[in-house]
Design a protein around this motif. Structure first.
Motif, PDB file in Angstrom:
ATOM      1  N   LYS A   1       0.827  -1.208   0.000  1.00  0.00           N
ATOM      2  CA  LYS A   1       0.000   0.000   0.000  1.00  0.00           C
ATOM      3  C   LYS A   1       0.864   1.262   0.000  1.00  0.00           C
ATOM      4  N   LEU A   2       1.939   1.247   0.791  1.00  0.00           N
ATOM      5  CA  LEU A   2       2.810   2.416   0.848  1.00  0.00           C
ATOM      6  C   LEU A   2       3.508   2.645  -0.485  1.00  0.00           C
ATOM      7  N   LEU A   3       3.929   1.548  -1.135  1.00  0.00           N
ATOM      8  CA  LEU A   3       4.594   1.682  -2.426  1.00  0.00           C
ATOM      9  C   LEU A   3       3.657   2.288  -3.467  1.00  0.00           C
ATOM     10  N   LEU A   4       2.391   1.902  -3.428  1.00  0.00           N
ATOM     11  CA  LEU A   4       1.424   2.450  -4.380  1.00  0.00           C
ATOM     12  C   LEU A   4       1.142   3.924  -4.091  1.00  0.00           C
ATOM     13  N   LYS A   5       1.153   4.302  -2.814  1.00  0.00           N
ATOM     14  CA  LYS A   5       0.931   5.702  -2.450  1.00  0.00           C
ATOM     15  C   LYS A   5       2.156   6.567  -2.753  1.00  0.00           C
ATOM     16  N   ASN A   6       3.313   5.930  -2.775  1.00  0.00           N
ATOM     17  CA  ASN A   6       4.563   6.669  -2.926  1.00  0.00           C
ATOM     18  C   ASN A   6       4.849   6.961  -4.395  1.00  0.00           C
ATOM     19  N   ARG A   7       4.105   7.872  -4.952  1.00  0.00           N
ATOM     20  CA  ARG A   7       4.285   8.311  -6.330  1.00  0.00           C
ATOM     21  C   ARG A   7       4.994   9.669  -6.347  1.00  0.00           C
ATOM     22  N   SER A   8       5.539  10.030  -7.485  1.00  0.00           N
ATOM     23  CA  SER A   8       6.243  11.306  -7.620  1.00  0.00           C
ATOM     24  C   SER A   8       5.250  12.412  -7.966  1.00  0.00           C
TER      25      SER A   8
ATOM     26  N   GLY B   1       4.793  17.510   0.544  1.00  0.00           N
ATOM     27  CA  GLY B   1       3.542  18.244   0.690  1.00  0.00           C
ATOM     28  C   GLY B   1       2.357  17.318   0.574  1.00  0.00           C
ATOM     29  N   LYS B   2       1.205  17.898   0.402  1.00  0.00           N
ATOM     30  CA  LYS B   2      -0.025  17.147   0.186  1.00  0.00           C
ATOM     31  C   LYS B   2      -0.307  17.140  -1.315  1.00  0.00           C
ATOM     32  N   GLY B   3      -0.115  15.975  -1.938  1.00  0.00           N
ATOM     33  CA  GLY B   3      -0.253  15.871  -3.378  1.00  0.00           C
ATOM     34  C   GLY B   3      -1.625  16.289  -3.877  1.00  0.00           C
ATOM     35  N   ALA B   4      -1.636  16.977  -5.025  1.00  0.00           N
ATOM     36  CA  ALA B   4      -2.906  17.440  -5.610  1.00  0.00           C
ATOM     37  C   ALA B   4      -3.014  16.953  -7.045  1.00  0.00           C
ATOM     38  N   GLU B   5      -2.632  15.711  -7.277  1.00  0.00           N
ATOM     39  CA  GLU B   5      -2.687  15.137  -8.611  1.00  0.00           C
ATOM     40  C   GLU B   5      -3.245  13.721  -8.530  1.00  0.00           C
ATOM     41  N   ARG B   6      -3.758  13.241  -9.655  1.00  0.00           N
ATOM     42  CA  ARG B   6      -4.148  11.838  -9.774  1.00  0.00           C
ATOM     43  C   ARG B   6      -3.074  11.128 -10.597  1.00  0.00           C
ATOM     44  N   ILE B   7      -2.491  10.099 -10.016  1.00  0.00           N
ATOM     45  CA  ILE B   7      -1.395   9.383 -10.667  1.00  0.00           C
ATOM     46  C   ILE B   7      -1.774   7.913 -10.813  1.00  0.00           C
ATOM     47  N   GLU B   8      -1.580   7.375 -11.998  1.00  0.00           N
ATOM     48  CA  GLU B   8      -1.905   5.975 -12.273  1.00  0.00           C
ATOM     49  C   GLU B   8      -0.688   5.261 -12.851  1.00  0.00           C
TER      50      GLU B   8
ATOM     51  N   ARG C   1      -2.848  12.708 -19.536  1.00  0.00           N
ATOM     52  CA  ARG C   1      -3.997  12.654 -20.433  1.00  0.00           C
ATOM     53  C   ARG C   1      -5.252  12.909 -19.618  1.00  0.00           C
ATOM     54  N   ASP C   2      -6.042  13.898 -20.018  1.00  0.00           N
ATOM     55  CA  ASP C   2      -7.290  14.232 -19.337  1.00  0.00           C
ATOM     56  C   ASP C   2      -7.079  14.474 -17.841  1.00  0.00           C
ATOM     57  N   GLY C   3      -5.985  15.132 -17.513  1.00  0.00           N
ATOM     58  CA  GLY C   3      -5.719  15.482 -16.122  1.00  0.00           C
ATOM     59  C   GLY C   3      -5.127  14.389 -15.273  1.00  0.00           C
ATOM     60  N   VAL C   4      -4.863  13.228 -15.858  1.00  0.00           N
ATOM     61  CA  VAL C   4      -4.275  12.104 -15.114  1.00  0.00           C
ATOM     62  C   VAL C   4      -2.816  11.941 -15.521  1.00  0.00           C
ATOM     63  N   HIS C   5      -1.956  11.746 -14.529  1.00  0.00           N
ATOM     64  CA  HIS C   5      -0.527  11.535 -14.769  1.00  0.00           C
ATOM     65  C   HIS C   5      -0.273  10.029 -14.803  1.00  0.00           C
ATOM     66  N   TYR C   6       0.175   9.516 -15.937  1.00  0.00           N
ATOM     67  CA  TYR C   6       0.392   8.079 -16.115  1.00  0.00           C
ATOM     68  C   TYR C   6       1.888   7.764 -16.048  1.00  0.00           C
ATOM     69  N   VAL C   7       2.212   6.716 -15.287  1.00  0.00           N
ATOM     70  CA  VAL C   7       3.600   6.312 -15.102  1.00  0.00           C
ATOM     71  C   VAL C   7       3.777   4.861 -15.558  1.00  0.00           C
ATOM     72  N   PRO C   8       4.469   4.619 -16.677  1.00  0.00           N
ATOM     73  CA  PRO C   8       4.697   3.249 -17.136  1.00  0.00           C
ATOM     74  C   PRO C   8       5.648   2.498 -16.200  1.00  0.00           C
ATOM     75  N   LYS C   9       5.319   1.245 -15.889  1.00  0.00           N
ATOM     76  CA  LYS C   9       6.159   0.391 -15.066  1.00  0.00           C
ATOM     77  C   LYS C   9       6.314  -0.970 -15.746  1.00  0.00           C
ATOM     78  N   VAL C  10       7.554  -1.421 -15.880  1.00  0.00           N
ATOM     79  CA  VAL C  10       7.833  -2.687 -16.554  1.00  0.00           C
ATOM     80  C   VAL C  10       7.260  -3.841 -15.747  1.00  0.00           C
ATOM     81  N   ARG C  11       6.568  -4.758 -16.414  1.00  0.00           N
ATOM     82  CA  ARG C  11       5.931  -5.882 -15.739  1.00  0.00           C
ATOM     83  C   ARG C  11       6.968  -6.849 -15.179  1.00  0.00           C
ATOM     84  N   LEU C  12       6.553  -7.610 -14.182  1.00  0.00           N
ATOM     85  CA  LEU C  12       7.446  -8.516 -13.472  1.00  0.00           C
ATOM     86  C   LEU C  12       8.130  -9.501 -14.410  1.00  0.00           C
TER      87      LEU C  12
END
Length: 215
Positions: free
Chosen positions: A30-37, A172-179, A194-205
């Motif tokens: 859960k922490l790793l998923l919350k820990n976005r840039s 700070g307190k993040g004010a973005e949606r990151i996927e 895209r459409d206000g969402v910040h997308y971050v590609p991650k290589v699959r396992l």
């Protein structure tokens, strides 16, 4: 029988009422998923000094290469953030956006320095420290980002640092949606919006694993 039933139910109700509220367990996943840039922050929220100190405190418990413990940390609060903001660059892959957007600038930073010249061991400590502090921030409901693009000379001068800065964390307190977006190793790693969402590609396992001989 009815009286016994009602009595048992009343005891169960009292036990639930008196027992402490159980909160969902905080797991590493859960922490790793919350820990976005985060590159945009809620300007209405001001980070306090005790919050930065709590984040920096993780460095008293984490590993250190050769146990040198050469990293030092300078908290920067809202009254000094104005000195840092002109000297950093966020969103290098999205230069057309000029991030952070006006009104979403971070108002707190942690400057990471080293008491010795940078080498592979200092860099190992730097990675462990930065990730640990950002996870701690996520645990406390805050967000952050590692900043490597900044004017080292000016930052040292403006903050009167005794050592050269190696890395900055904005907090700070993040004010973005990151996927997160799953990709193959050969696909583009560049983040995008895209459409206000910040997308971050991650290589699959499957593409991260090195196959054994014969597999």
């Amino acid at each position: 029988m009815a009286d016994d039933y009602l009595g048992r139910k009343m005891e169960e109700y009292r036990a639930r009422k008196d027992s402490p509220v159980r909160r969902p367990a905080v797991t590493l996943t859960k922490l790793l998923l919350k820990n976005r840039s985060y590159r945009g922050y809620d300007s209405r929220f001001t980070v306090r000094e005790d919050q930065l100190r709590s984040i920096i405190e993780v460095n008293t418990r984490i590993p250190s290469a050769r146990n040198q413990q050469v990293l030092r940390f300078r908290p920067v609060l809202a009254d000094e953030a104005r000195l840092v903001l002109p000297l950093i660059r966020l969103g290098g892959a999205l230069p057309e956006l000029h991030l952070p957007l006006p009104g979403t600038e971070p108002n707190a930073f942690i400057v990471i320095c080293s008491t010795v010249p940078e080498d592979r061991y200092v860099d190992i400590d730097l990675g462990i420290s930065a990730q640990s502090m950002l996870l701690r921030a996520a645990e406390t409901g805050l967000n952050g980002i590692c900043i490597g693009a900044f004017d080292r000379v000016r930052i040292r001068e403006e903050l009167r640092l005794p050592y050269d800065p190696l890395l900055l964390l904005a907090i700070g307190k993040g004010a973005e949606r990151i996927e997160l977006v799953e990709i193959g190793a050969e696909e583009s790693h560049a983040y995008y919006r895209r459409d206000g969402v910040h997308y971050v590609p991650k290589v699959r396992l499957a593409d991260l694993l090195i196959a054994r001989d014969g597999d």
